[in-house]
Scaffold this motif. Structure first.
Motif, PDB file in Angstrom:
ATOM      1  N   GLU A  41       0.831  -1.196   0.000  1.00  0.00           N
ATOM      2  CA  GLU A  41       0.000   0.000   0.000  1.00  0.00           C
ATOM      3  C   GLU A  41       0.867   1.247   0.000  1.00  0.00           C
ATOM      4  OE1 GLU A  41      -3.226   0.296  -0.209  1.00  0.00           O
ATOM      5  OE2 GLU A  41      -3.681  -1.852  -0.206  1.00  0.00           O
ATOM      6  N   LYS A  42       0.516   2.205  -0.843  1.00  0.00           N
ATOM      7  CA  LYS A  42       1.297   3.435  -0.957  1.00  0.00           C
ATOM      8  C   LYS A  42       1.363   4.190   0.363  1.00  0.00           C
ATOM      9  CE  LYS A  42       1.679   7.541  -3.903  1.00  0.00           C
ATOM     10  NZ  LYS A  42       1.050   8.297  -5.024  1.00  0.00           N
ATOM     11  N   GLU A  43       0.265   4.198   1.103  1.00  0.00           N
ATOM     12  CA  GLU A  43       0.203   4.937   2.362  1.00  0.00           C
ATOM     13  C   GLU A  43       1.174   4.354   3.393  1.00  0.00           C
ATOM     14  OE1 GLU A  43      -0.876   8.010   4.739  1.00  0.00           O
ATOM     15  OE2 GLU A  43      -1.379   7.681   2.628  1.00  0.00           O
ATOM     16  N   THR A  44       1.442   3.053   3.317  1.00  0.00           N
ATOM     17  CA  THR A  44       2.341   2.400   4.265  1.00  0.00           C
ATOM     18  C   THR A  44       3.731   3.012   4.219  1.00  0.00           C
ATOM     19  OG1 THR A  44       1.133   0.320   4.080  1.00  0.00           O
ATOM     20  CG2 THR A  44       3.383   0.193   4.923  1.00  0.00           C
ATOM     21  N   ARG A  45       4.206   3.291   3.011  1.00  0.00           N
ATOM     22  CA  ARG A  45       5.550   3.845   2.889  1.00  0.00           C
ATOM     23  C   ARG A  45       5.595   5.361   2.989  1.00  0.00           C
ATOM     24  NH1 ARG A  45       6.010   5.195  -2.606  1.00  0.00           N
ATOM     25  NH2 ARG A  45       4.528   4.152  -4.014  1.00  0.00           N
ATOM     26  N   LEU A  46       4.487   6.034   2.662  1.00  0.00           N
ATOM     27  CA  LEU A  46       4.472   7.498   2.729  1.00  0.00           C
ATOM     28  C   LEU A  46       4.432   8.022   4.164  1.00  0.00           C
ATOM     29  CD1 LEU A  46       2.110   8.488  -0.223  1.00  0.00           C
ATOM     30  CD2 LEU A  46       4.616   8.573  -0.137  1.00  0.00           C
ATOM     31  N   LYS A  47       3.946   7.220   5.095  1.00  0.00           N
ATOM     32  CA  LYS A  47       3.832   7.677   6.478  1.00  0.00           C
ATOM     33  C   LYS A  47       5.057   7.311   7.331  1.00  0.00           C
ATOM     34  CE  LYS A  47       1.275   3.593   8.120  1.00  0.00           C
ATOM     35  NZ  LYS A  47      -0.005   3.111   8.656  1.00  0.00           N
ATOM     36  N   LEU A  48       6.129   6.805   6.693  1.00  0.00           N
ATOM     37  CA  LEU A  48       7.342   6.453   7.432  1.00  0.00           C
ATOM     38  C   LEU A  48       8.014   7.702   8.004  1.00  0.00           C
ATOM     39  CD1 LEU A  48       8.913   3.808   5.029  1.00  0.00           C
ATOM     40  CD2 LEU A  48       7.772   3.371   7.204  1.00  0.00           C
ATOM     41  N   PRO A  49       8.726   7.591   9.136  1.00  0.00           N
ATOM     42  CA  PRO A  49       9.417   8.746   9.729  1.00  0.00           C
ATOM     43  C   PRO A  49      10.698   9.084   8.973  1.00  0.00           C
ATOM     44  CG  PRO A  49       9.855   6.776  11.008  1.00  0.00           C
ATOM     45  CD  PRO A  49       8.833   6.383   9.970  1.00  0.00           C
ATOM     46  N   SER A  50      11.128  10.329   9.080  1.00  0.00           N
ATOM     47  CA  SER A  50      12.359  10.780   8.407  1.00  0.00           C
ATOM     48  C   SER A  50      13.536  10.675   9.367  1.00  0.00           C
ATOM     49  CB  SER A  50      12.187  12.215   7.906  1.00  0.00           C
ATOM     50  OG  SER A  50      11.147  12.305   6.971  1.00  0.00           O
ATOM     51  N   THR A  51      13.713   9.523   9.968  1.00  0.00           N
ATOM     52  CA  THR A  51      14.773   9.290  10.949  1.00  0.00           C
ATOM     53  C   THR A  51      15.630   8.119  10.511  1.00  0.00           C
ATOM     54  OG1 THR A  51      13.260   7.852  12.190  1.00  0.00           O
ATOM     55  CG2 THR A  51      13.388  10.158  12.872  1.00  0.00           C
ATOM     56  N   PRO A  52      16.852   7.980  11.076  1.00  0.00           N
ATOM     57  CA  PRO A  52      17.682   6.809  10.745  1.00  0.00           C
ATOM     58  C   PRO A  52      17.048   5.525  11.250  1.00  0.00           C
ATOM     59  CG  PRO A  52      18.997   8.550  11.781  1.00  0.00           C
ATOM     60  CD  PRO A  52      17.554   8.926  11.971  1.00  0.00           C
ATOM     61  N   GLY A  53      17.415   4.419  10.645  1.00  0.00           N
ATOM     62  CA  GLY A  53      16.907   3.129  11.094  1.00  0.00           C
ATOM     63  C   GLY A  53      17.109   2.052  10.052  1.00  0.00           C
ATOM     64  N   ILE A  54      16.493   0.909  10.284  1.00  0.00           N
ATOM     65  CA  ILE A  54      16.526  -0.177   9.313  1.00  0.00           C
ATOM     66  C   ILE A  54      15.099  -0.492   8.865  1.00  0.00           C
ATOM     67  CG2 ILE A  54      18.594  -1.197  10.322  1.00  0.00           C
ATOM     68  CD1 ILE A  54      16.678  -3.474  11.348  1.00  0.00           C
ATOM     69  N   TYR A  55      14.964  -1.084   7.688  1.00  0.00           N
ATOM     70  CA  TYR A  55      13.661  -1.490   7.177  1.00  0.00           C
ATOM     71  C   TYR A  55      13.749  -2.938   6.711  1.00  0.00           C
ATOM     72  CZ  TYR A  55      16.125  -0.175   2.901  1.00  0.00           C
ATOM     73  OH  TYR A  55      17.069  -0.067   1.902  1.00  0.00           O
ATOM     74  N   ARG A  56      12.656  -3.669   6.918  1.00  0.00           N
ATOM     75  CA  ARG A  56      12.562  -5.059   6.479  1.00  0.00           C
ATOM     76  C   ARG A  56      11.428  -5.159   5.476  1.00  0.00           C
ATOM     77  NH1 ARG A  56      11.829  -5.612  12.191  1.00  0.00           N
ATOM     78  NH2 ARG A  56      13.810  -5.861  13.316  1.00  0.00           N
ATOM     79  N   MET A  57      11.745  -5.542   4.237  1.00  0.00           N
ATOM     80  CA  MET A  57      10.726  -5.713   3.209  1.00  0.00           C
ATOM     81  C   MET A  57      10.178  -7.129   3.277  1.00  0.00           C
ATOM     82  SD  MET A  57      12.088  -3.528  -0.037  1.00  0.00           S
ATOM     83  CE  MET A  57      12.145  -1.731   0.077  1.00  0.00           C
ATOM     84  N   LYS A  58       8.837  -7.257   3.313  1.00  0.00           N
ATOM     85  CA  LYS A  58       8.193  -8.536   3.601  1.00  0.00           C
ATOM     86  C   LYS A  58       7.358  -9.050   2.430  1.00  0.00           C
ATOM     87  CE  LYS A  58       6.367  -8.953   7.683  1.00  0.00           C
ATOM     88  NZ  LYS A  58       5.483  -8.694   8.858  1.00  0.00           N
TER      89      LYS A  58
END
Length: 533
Positions: A212-229
């Motif tokens: 869903e497009k909204e899932t990625r648009l609402k991410l924070p603008s901070t450092p971190g890691i992401y896991r694609m599922k």
């Protein structure tokens, strides 16, 4: 009968080359099934003997996981065809075979039948599932085997061997029949008419994704890691980011800079998870730990599987996986530039060029390319008579490169995505002698880099690191390659600092050096203090 109720043949082949004139059948799998059932009715796979004197190319080993010793169980092509025909069942009409990327398999199948039975035509008609997907789903970023399987929600697993490819082709066929049904295509007659339609495809097709497009648009603008599922919940890829929002969304914007492997992965992404960190360095260190823990299929460089360190003796004549008194020089990665340099040393001593690059290159072309390299650099064979002289040349190459690129740290790339397990079935361009000469130049440069890197990483094992981060200056303390909160008092330098350490520690130090080298930093070791800018 409808597409979903018809009992069909599913086939996949693994080969050592792109076409029969330059490669041989290595493995073949086949099965029977129909889309309206949960699984295949029958599945069989056979390894195939290679022509005498032929071995499996390294690239094919990596792609399939098949090793030369596995061929002890292989059967002849004659026996392969007998086994296939014994399982082959034709009903009232000519059998139909579903093959993903059928134009690749077809010449090998024709060669098999013709050489072993003298049949001019195959006893079945091939329907290419990739061709159907290309017309049916033009908006997908990838329509290869792994991408489509993940798009339809199938757990992708390893997908290296022919049997797993047959299973994936069957599951893709299940998904395609449902999509075709929604467009009113339910029989093979309707499918043939639909494929024959010359429907004009727009020159610019906007990619569509499962996530869903909204899932990625609402991410924070901070450092971190992401896991694609994937849909199954399996982790496809773990990455790091200075800004999670910007990094993740960069995957889904435009089409430039995204190769086939990334598009294949994105086709399968249904959701994602994030973990926020204080700084990008901490995100990079966490990424390393998560890749080791989860072993995602689309990560490469930080995986622990089948990786170990290498240490050389002082004369570089012997090698060990552990640092000790007899093998103090290192660490180095296995199958790296120093191993290639050892092969080159042996080639020069024996007067014959052994395979030393990942891509197979004919011996005469290797020799010609090396001669061009030596001429361009003003080198003679006498100057390259020992391994130390080869390594010294590599160090010289790398020092020159560092002077030209003062701010470039030539360690591992910022991000790696694994080569697709599905063969990229297209023609390879022939290398020229000049291009081979450039390969030798890059090899020497990489060997010098490897030696320099081993020294840099050793300094970091026991040190307090301070660096200018996004939130100001920060510090971390390391003892024996791990973060520590002990007192920072100096101690004597360990004689063999890597003696009890492994690939995880090597990766951690590589990440640390790669990150701090991009900005002002300070290294306070147990026994010395050095500053860098």
């Amino acid at each position: 009968m409808t597409l979903s109720s018809s009992r069909l043949l599913f086939i996949d082949c693994q080969t050592t080359g792109m076409r029969p004139s330059v490669g041989s059948l290595l493995e073949m799998a086949w099965g029977w099934g129909q889309a309206d059932r949960d699984s295949l009715d029958f599945l069989r796979s056979e390894l195939v003997q290679l022509p005498e004197g032929q071995e499996i190319p390294r690239a094919v080993k990596d792609l399939t996981g098949i090793q030369n010793w596995d061929l002890a169980k292989a059967i002849s092509q004659s026996q392969l065809l007998q086994n296939f025909l014994a399982d082959f069942q034709v009903q009232d009409q000519k059998a139909l075979a579903i093959i993903h990327y059928g134009q690749f398999e077809k010449p090998f199948l024709q060669d098999l039948f013709h050489s072993q039975s003298e049949l001019e035509n195959l006893p079945f008609e091939i329907i290419c599932s990739q061709k159907i997907a290309k017309k049916l789903l033009p908006q997908l970023p990838s329509r290869n085997l792994r991408g489509l399987a993940g798009y339809f929600g199938t757990p992708i697993g390893e997908l290296k061997r022919a049997a797993s490819h047959v299973q994936a082709t069957f599951q893709i066929w299940q998904g395609l029949t449902q999509e075709l049904k929604s467009q009113g295509v339910q029989t093979f007659e309707e499918l043939q008419a639909w494929l024959a339609e010359t429907k004009k495809t727009p020159s610019q097709v906007r990619y569509e994704y499962r996530i869903e497009k909204e899932t990625r648009l609402k991410l924070p603008s901070t450092p971190g890691i992401y896991r694609m599922k994937a849909k199954s919940g399996d982790i496809l890829y773990v990455g790091k980011a200075t800004s999670l929002k910007n990094r993740v969304n960069s995957y889904f914007r435009g089409k430039k800079g995204r190769d086939r492997k990334k598009l294949e992965m994105l086709t399968q992404v249904w959701d994602l998870e994030i973990v926020q960190t204080a700084t990008s360095l901490e995100a990079a260190l966490l990424e390393n730990d998560e890749i080791k823990r989860l072993d995602p299929p689309y990560n490469i460089s930080l995986k622990a599987k089948d990786r170990s360190l290498r240490f050389f003796s002082k004369n570089f004549e012997s090698v060990s996986s552990a640092q000790n008194e007899a093998h103090p020089i290192g660490p180095f990665r296995p199958q790296g530039s120093l191993d290639q340099l050892k092969i080159l040393e042996k080639s020069l001593k024996d007067g014959i060029f052994y395979p030393l690059f990942y891509r197979p290159i004919p011996e005469p072309l290797l020799k010609e390319g090396f001669e061009i390299f030596c001429t361009q650099q003003g080198l003679t064979r006498e100057k390259l008579s020992t391994f130390r002289s080869l390594l010294a040349l590599g160090s010289c190459f790398y020092r020159k490169k560092r002077k030209l690129e003062k701010n470039e740290i030539l360690l591992e790339p910022d991000e790696d995505i694994e080569i697709s397990d599905e063969r990229e079935k297209e023609e390879e361009l022939e290398l020229t002698a000049q291009e081979v000469a450039l390969k030798f130049e890059r090899l020497f440069c990489r060997s010098g880099e490897s030696l320099w890197k081993s020294r840099c990483l050793t300094r970091l094992l026991n040190a307090e690191i301070s660096w200018e981060s996004e939130i100001g200056w920060k510090s971390l303390q390391f003892r024996n390659g791990r973060m520590s909160f002990e007192s920072s008092e100096k101690r004597s330098s360990p004689f063999f600092p890597w003696q009890n350490l492994g690939i995880s520690d090597y990766d951690r130090m590589s990440i640390l050096w790669s990150e701090i080298s991009r900005r002002p930093h300070r290294i306070l070791s147990f026994w010395s203090e050095q500053k860098f800018n």
